[in-house]
Design an enzyme around this catalytic site. Structure first.
Site, PDB file in Angstrom:
ATOM      1  N   ALA A   1     -46.354 -43.153 -25.306  1.00  0.00           N
ATOM      2  CA  ALA A   1     -47.335 -42.236 -25.028  1.00  0.00           C
ATOM      3  C   ALA A   1     -47.214 -40.962 -26.097  1.00  0.00           C
ATOM      4  O   ALA A   1     -48.272 -40.584 -26.391  1.00  0.00           O
ATOM      5  CB  ALA A   1     -47.367 -41.613 -23.467  1.00  0.00           C
ATOM      6  N   TYR A   2     -46.006 -40.527 -25.996  1.00  0.00           N
ATOM      7  CA  TYR A   2     -45.793 -39.348 -26.998  1.00  0.00           C
ATOM      8  C   TYR A   2     -46.302 -39.394 -28.241  1.00  0.00           C
ATOM      9  O   TYR A   2     -46.921 -38.834 -29.020  1.00  0.00           O
ATOM     10  CB  TYR A   2     -44.577 -38.783 -26.786  1.00  0.00           C
ATOM     11  CG  TYR A   2     -44.280 -37.537 -27.553  1.00  0.00           C
ATOM     12  CD1 TYR A   2     -44.375 -36.124 -27.216  1.00  0.00           C
ATOM     13  CD2 TYR A   2     -43.249 -37.666 -28.766  1.00  0.00           C
ATOM     14  CE1 TYR A   2     -44.259 -35.350 -28.044  1.00  0.00           C
ATOM     15  CE2 TYR A   2     -42.985 -36.681 -29.486  1.00  0.00           C
ATOM     16  CZ  TYR A   2     -43.266 -35.378 -29.333  1.00  0.00           C
ATOM     17  OH  TYR A   2     -43.170 -34.251 -29.826  1.00  0.00           O
ATOM     18  N   ALA A   3     -45.978 -40.713 -28.706  1.00  0.00           N
ATOM     19  CA  ALA A   3     -45.887 -41.011 -30.206  1.00  0.00           C
ATOM     20  C   ALA A   3     -47.640 -41.100 -30.302  1.00  0.00           C
ATOM     21  O   ALA A   3     -47.972 -41.035 -31.527  1.00  0.00           O
ATOM     22  CB  ALA A   3     -45.278 -42.002 -30.667  1.00  0.00           C
TER      23      ALA A   3
ATOM     24  N   SER B   1     -49.783 -39.612 -28.888  1.00  0.00           N
ATOM     25  CA  SER B   1     -50.445 -38.464 -28.656  1.00  0.00           C
ATOM     26  C   SER B   1     -50.297 -37.972 -30.398  1.00  0.00           C
ATOM     27  O   SER B   1     -51.070 -36.942 -30.735  1.00  0.00           O
ATOM     28  CB  SER B   1     -50.171 -37.522 -27.814  1.00  0.00           C
ATOM     29  OG  SER B   1     -48.939 -37.041 -28.079  1.00  0.00           O
TER      30      SER B   1
END
Length: 247
Positions: A155-157, A159
């Protein structure tokens, strides 16, 4: 060292009271810029950094607000322009990171990262595109995990991949404005954002992953930001991976 071209220039650093953000603020002040230190929740920390800069003879103010709130950011940019007369550099270090496998990530955490990392970067970039003076620079923040694809970073990547996309588009939309737009993509860096929630074995493994066999430091990242914010006028529409050769 300060240069003649940097005197009178003004920077706004979102997340400027955080680990990388603080290093960026201090590096830009060293180069002679007046800097607005943005904070979201910790005004005391931002005020302390501003006081430290003032004591050393630099020029800085603190500005607050949620980066994803367009009204708050409009007010923040207004405050910077009122204090210093304009804006030349905007650096978007504000971001949040929640790690979990895609199969188990709480969707509320996905939404929080989307709001800060994607919408926040978009809102600040939008204001920056409207306000930054000719000869200026916009620097967004991605992550090396868009290349390394480490488990639990999905999810972070995602974003940050969105940040890369909007950065490269904005660079082309600002054709003829003499404003550069780039993104910095750090690798593992010794900040609270990175270290929190990791055991010592994981930290040691990551510190040996790059050929230089250490974690990055906030100062390593700030040096690249200062380059993009100042002399790097022919670097535009790029994602600069600052990771010691990790990827």
């Amino acid at each position: 060292m300060s240069t003649a071209s940097s005197i009178g220039r003004v920077a706004l650093v979102t997340g400027g009271s955080g680990g990388i953000g603080q290093a960026v603020v201090e590096r830009l002040v060293e180069d002679g810029l007046s800097v607005a230190v943005h904070y979201s929740g910790n005004r005391a920390k931002a005020d302390a950094l501003v006081a430290k800069i003032a004591t050393a003879g630099g020029s800085a103010i603190a500005v607050g607000g949620d980066v994803a709130d367009e009204h708050a950011m409009l007010a923040a940019f207004d405050q910077v322009e009122a204090a210093f007369g304009g804006i030349d550099v905007v650096v978007n270090t504000a971001g949040i990171m929640v790690l979990a496998p895609i199969t188990s990530l709480n969707l509320a955490d996905l939404d929080r990262m989307h709001r800060t990392n994607i919408r926040g970067t978009f809102v600040v970039s939008q204001q920056a595109a409207r306000r930054v003076r000719a000869g200026g620079a916009i620097v967004n923040f991605s992550t090396t995990v868009t290349r390394t694809s480490f488990p639990s970073y999905g999810a972070y990547a995602a974003s940050k991949a969105a940040v890369e996309a909007m950065t490269l588009v904005l660079a082309r939309e600002l054709r003829g404005k003499d404003i550069t737009v780039n993104a910095v993509a750090p690798g593992p860096t010794a900040t609270a954002l990175f270290l929190d929630g990791k055991d010592e074995q994981t930290i040691q493994a990551l510190s040996k992953a790059a050929p230089l066999e250490r974690l990055g430091t906030p100062d390593d990242i700030a040096e690249t930001v200062a380059f993009l914010a100042g002399p790097a006028r022919w670097v535009n529409g790029q994602v600069i991976f600052v990771n010691g050769g990790l990827a």
